[in-house]
Motif scaffolding. Structure first.
Motif, PDB file in Angstrom:
ATOM      1  N   ARG A 152       1.641  -1.613  11.798  1.00 45.23           N
ATOM      2  CA  ARG A 152       2.351  -2.741  12.395  1.00 45.23           C
ATOM      3  C   ARG A 152       1.749  -4.065  11.932  1.00 45.23           C
ATOM      4  N   GLN A 153       0.430  -4.063  11.720  1.00 45.50           N
ATOM      5  CA  GLN A 153      -0.243  -5.283  11.260  1.00 45.50           C
ATOM      6  C   GLN A 153       0.266  -5.722   9.891  1.00 45.50           C
ATOM      7  N   SER A 154       0.584  -4.732   9.036  1.00 43.34           N
ATOM      8  CA  SER A 154       1.108  -5.061   7.695  1.00 43.34           C
ATOM      9  C   SER A 154       2.447  -5.776   7.804  1.00 43.34           C
ATOM     10  N   VAL A 155       3.316  -5.264   8.685  1.00 45.14           N
ATOM     11  CA  VAL A 155       4.626  -5.893   8.878  1.00 45.14           C
ATOM     12  C   VAL A 155       4.443  -7.310   9.424  1.00 45.14           C
ATOM     13  N   SER A 156       3.513  -7.468  10.361  1.00 46.26           N
ATOM     14  CA  SER A 156       3.247  -8.784  10.942  1.00 46.26           C
ATOM     15  C   SER A 156       2.780  -9.772   9.869  1.00 46.26           C
ATOM     16  N   LYS A 157       1.928  -9.308   8.961  1.00 45.55           N
ATOM     17  CA  LYS A 157       1.422 -10.181   7.881  1.00 45.55           C
ATOM     18  C   LYS A 157       2.534 -10.544   6.903  1.00 45.55           C
TER      19      LYS A 157
ATOM     20  N   VAL B  31       9.802  -0.721  12.256  1.00 46.24           N
ATOM     21  CA  VAL B  31       9.835  -0.942  10.806  1.00 46.24           C
ATOM     22  C   VAL B  31       8.622  -0.293  10.150  1.00 46.24           C
ATOM     23  N   ALA B  32       7.470  -0.454  10.762  1.00 45.00           N
ATOM     24  CA  ALA B  32       6.240   0.122  10.216  1.00 45.00           C
ATOM     25  C   ALA B  32       6.336   1.638  10.120  1.00 45.00           C
ATOM     26  N   LEU B  33       6.876   2.267  11.162  1.00 48.41           N
ATOM     27  CA  LEU B  33       7.003   3.723  11.190  1.00 48.41           C
ATOM     28  C   LEU B  33       7.978   4.218  10.132  1.00 48.41           C
ATOM     29  N   LYS B  34       9.083   3.505   9.961  1.00 44.53           N
ATOM     30  CA  LYS B  34      10.127   3.958   9.042  1.00 44.53           C
ATOM     31  C   LYS B  34       9.739   3.809   7.569  1.00 44.53           C
ATOM     32  N   ILE B  35       8.860   2.843   7.248  1.00 46.52           N
ATOM     33  CA  ILE B  35       8.496   2.658   5.834  1.00 46.52           C
ATOM     34  C   ILE B  35       7.055   3.074   5.552  1.00 46.52           C
ATOM     35  N   GLY B  36       6.379   3.606   6.584  1.00 52.36           N
ATOM     36  CA  GLY B  36       5.063   4.195   6.369  1.00 52.36           C
ATOM     37  C   GLY B  36       3.914   3.227   6.205  1.00 52.36           C
ATOM     38  N   VAL B  37       3.869   2.174   7.030  1.00 51.73           N
ATOM     39  CA  VAL B  37       2.754   1.223   7.003  1.00 51.73           C
ATOM     40  C   VAL B  37       2.322   0.944   8.445  1.00 51.73           C
TER      41      VAL B  37
ATOM     42  N   GLY C  67       3.799 -14.347   6.223  1.00 53.22           N
ATOM     43  CA  GLY C  67       3.501 -14.835   4.888  1.00 53.22           C
ATOM     44  C   GLY C  67       2.049 -14.704   4.492  1.00 53.22           C
ATOM     45  N   GLN C  68       1.249 -13.956   5.277  1.00 54.49           N
ATOM     46  CA  GLN C  68      -0.163 -13.787   4.951  1.00 54.49           C
ATOM     47  C   GLN C  68      -0.369 -12.824   3.790  1.00 54.49           C
ATOM     48  N   SER C  69       0.591 -11.910   3.583  1.00 53.68           N
ATOM     49  CA  SER C  69       0.524 -10.982   2.443  1.00 53.68           C
ATOM     50  C   SER C  69       1.939 -10.604   2.036  1.00 53.68           C
ATOM     51  N   LEU C  70       2.060  -9.961   0.883  1.00 51.75           N
ATOM     52  CA  LEU C  70       3.368  -9.558   0.360  1.00 51.75           C
ATOM     53  C   LEU C  70       3.438  -8.044   0.225  1.00 51.75           C
ATOM     54  N   PRO C  71       4.593  -7.445   0.536  1.00 54.49           N
ATOM     55  CA  PRO C  71       4.753  -5.992   0.354  1.00 54.49           C
ATOM     56  C   PRO C  71       4.833  -5.641  -1.126  1.00 54.49           C
ATOM     57  N   ASP C  72       4.418  -4.395  -1.455  1.00 56.05           N
ATOM     58  CA  ASP C  72       4.538  -3.976  -2.853  1.00 56.05           C
ATOM     59  C   ASP C  72       5.988  -3.572  -3.138  1.00 56.05           C
ATOM     60  N   VAL C  73       6.260  -3.261  -4.393  1.00 61.45           N
ATOM     61  CA  VAL C  73       7.639  -2.978  -4.833  1.00 61.45           C
ATOM     62  C   VAL C  73       8.239  -1.798  -4.072  1.00 61.45           C
ATOM     63  N   GLU C  74       7.446  -0.744  -3.876  1.00 63.12           N
ATOM     64  CA  GLU C  74       7.949   0.449  -3.197  1.00 63.12           C
ATOM     65  C   GLU C  74       8.390   0.117  -1.771  1.00 63.12           C
ATOM     66  N   LYS C  75       7.600  -0.701  -1.072  1.00 61.83           N
ATOM     67  CA  LYS C  75       7.926  -1.059   0.306  1.00 61.83           C
ATOM     68  C   LYS C  75       9.151  -1.981   0.353  1.00 61.83           C
ATOM     69  N   ILE C  76       9.308  -2.814  -0.658  1.00 61.63           N
ATOM     70  CA  ILE C  76      10.495  -3.680  -0.734  1.00 61.63           C
ATOM     71  C   ILE C  76      11.761  -2.842  -0.877  1.00 61.63           C
ATOM     72  N   VAL C  77      11.691  -1.798  -1.710  1.00 64.76           N
ATOM     73  CA  VAL C  77      12.838  -0.894  -1.895  1.00 64.76           C
ATOM     74  C   VAL C  77      13.167  -0.200  -0.573  1.00 64.76           C
ATOM     75  N   HIS C  78      12.122   0.277   0.133  1.00 65.56           N
ATOM     76  CA  HIS C  78      12.331   0.935   1.436  1.00 65.56           C
ATOM     77  C   HIS C  78      12.996  -0.013   2.431  1.00 65.56           C
ATOM     78  N   MET C  79      12.522  -1.261   2.460  1.00 64.35           N
ATOM     79  CA  MET C  79      13.086  -2.227   3.405  1.00 64.35           C
ATOM     80  C   MET C  79      14.519  -2.595   3.054  1.00 64.35           C
ATOM     81  N   SER C  80      14.834  -2.651   1.760  1.00 58.58           N
ATOM     82  CA  SER C  80      16.215  -2.971   1.364  1.00 58.58           C
ATOM     83  C   SER C  80      17.179  -1.900   1.853  1.00 58.58           C
TER      84      SER C  80
END
Length: 332
Positions: free
Chosen positions: A25-30, A17-23, A34-47
């Motif tokens: 692995r730690q970001s995906v884990s957070k 997931v991290a590779l496909k949306i450009g972040v 629930g330690q952090s929230l993705p920004d709008v651009e990353k939410i669109v990529h994940m959708s």
């Protein structure tokens, strides 16, 4: 929790997931913890990656039966190993039809030359009819072979994502196909170049003094071509599909439109060159020079047109990314 649920549903790891949306692995884990929230651009990529609506990712009140966005899911299919195998099998069958097509094209003037060597009456008429039939069958095979991969249109358009571990599987296959191609390509090129050189020399030396030598050499050359073309087609047939699956080289997303233009132009050039060679050969009966010069002209023209299309694409990208002043300079 939803990101983790969707990720596991698609068989993806946090690294995938991290590779496909450009972040990282730690970001995906957070995000998942629930330690952090993705920004709008990353939410669109994940959708797009998961085939769900952005509302589902943002709104906890939406139930699971409402999450699927069919338009997104269709446009971003997750490929598993079984899907890859089905696509590669279709490409393999397609390559067999293309190999037969190559042999038919190479052998299209064969009967005419044999009839002429045997001094058969109306050899030009009979040979012309047979050549036309061969060409027609070859064109039909080309159309049929293209239809064999029509169900994988989403792959041809690049609208897919490789599932967990599938990229490694395709990379291994690509390595095998590349080695197979390398074992065949160099000896094949050497044989074809030697064949073309001998044919050209015999044509120039014996055309006026002993036409039979020229006809025999042309006949042998056509047989060699009818064997070499299928071998070349089959040996390298699976490399492009693996590049397409990995979206690497000329099959990177930004080159999809360019590849379609190059493929279309190459098909038109080859078809026109073959028809032109057959017409010229029947009119002048100089098949030796016709085949050699036609092959060289066709190859060079394909290379030049491909380079021009790619150059125009790169220039267009530069203009799109340039400032108004830079565009004014480029236009000059």
């Amino acid at each position: 929790d939803r990101i983790q649920f969707l990720r596991k549903q698609k068989g993806l790891s946090q690294e995938d997931v991290a590779l496909k949306i450009g972040v990282s692995r730690q970001s995906v884990s957070k995000w998942e913890s629930g330690q952090s929230l993705p920004d709008v651009e990353k939410i669109v990529h994940m959708s797009k990656l998961f085939g769900v609506t952005t509302d589902y990712l943002l709104n906890e009140e939406i139930e699971s039966e409402d999450i699927i966005d069919e338009s997104i899911a269709d446009d971003n299919k997750i490929l598993e190993q079984a899907d890859v195998d089905a696509y590669l099998n279709a490409e393999k069958t397609k390559s067999k039809y293309r190999a037969i097509m190559g042999s038919l094209l190479a052998l299209s003037p064969f009967l005419y030359i044999i009839l002429r060597l045997c001094s058969v009456e109306n050899s030009a008429l009979i040979g012309g009819i047979v050549a036309a039939v061969f060409l027609s069958v070859a064109i039909a095979l080309f159309a049929i072979s293209d239809n064999m991969v029509s169900e994988f249109k989403y792959i041809l358009n690049g609208s897919f994502t490789l599932g967990y571990g599938v990229g490694t599987y395709v990379t291994r296959l690509q390595s095998v196909f590349r080695k197979k191609r390398q074992r065949v390509s160099f000896p094949l090129i050497a044989v074809l170049m030697l064949n073309a050189l001998i044919l050209l020399l015999l044509t120039f030396i014996y055309k006026n003094t002993n036409p039979m030598v020229t006809d025999i050499s042309v006949t042998v050359s056509l047989v060699i071509l009818s064997i070499a073309l299928p071998i070349s087609t089959l040996s390298g047939a699976m490399l492009d599909p693996t590049r397409r699956l990995l979206k690497s080289g000329d099959y990177a997303p930004e080159y999809l439109v360019v590849n379609k233009k190059v493929s279309l132009s190459r098909s038109i050039i080859i078809l026109c060159a073959l028809i032109g060679c057959c017409i010229y050969g029947f009119i002048t009966e100089d098949w030796g020079r016709c085949i050699v010069i036609g092959y060289i002209f066709c190859t060079l023209l394909c290379i030049i047109v491909e380079k021009l299309i790619k150059y125009a694409h790169e220039q267009g990208k530069e203009k799109d990314n340039a400032t108004p002043k830079e565009n004014e300079f480029l236009d000059k």
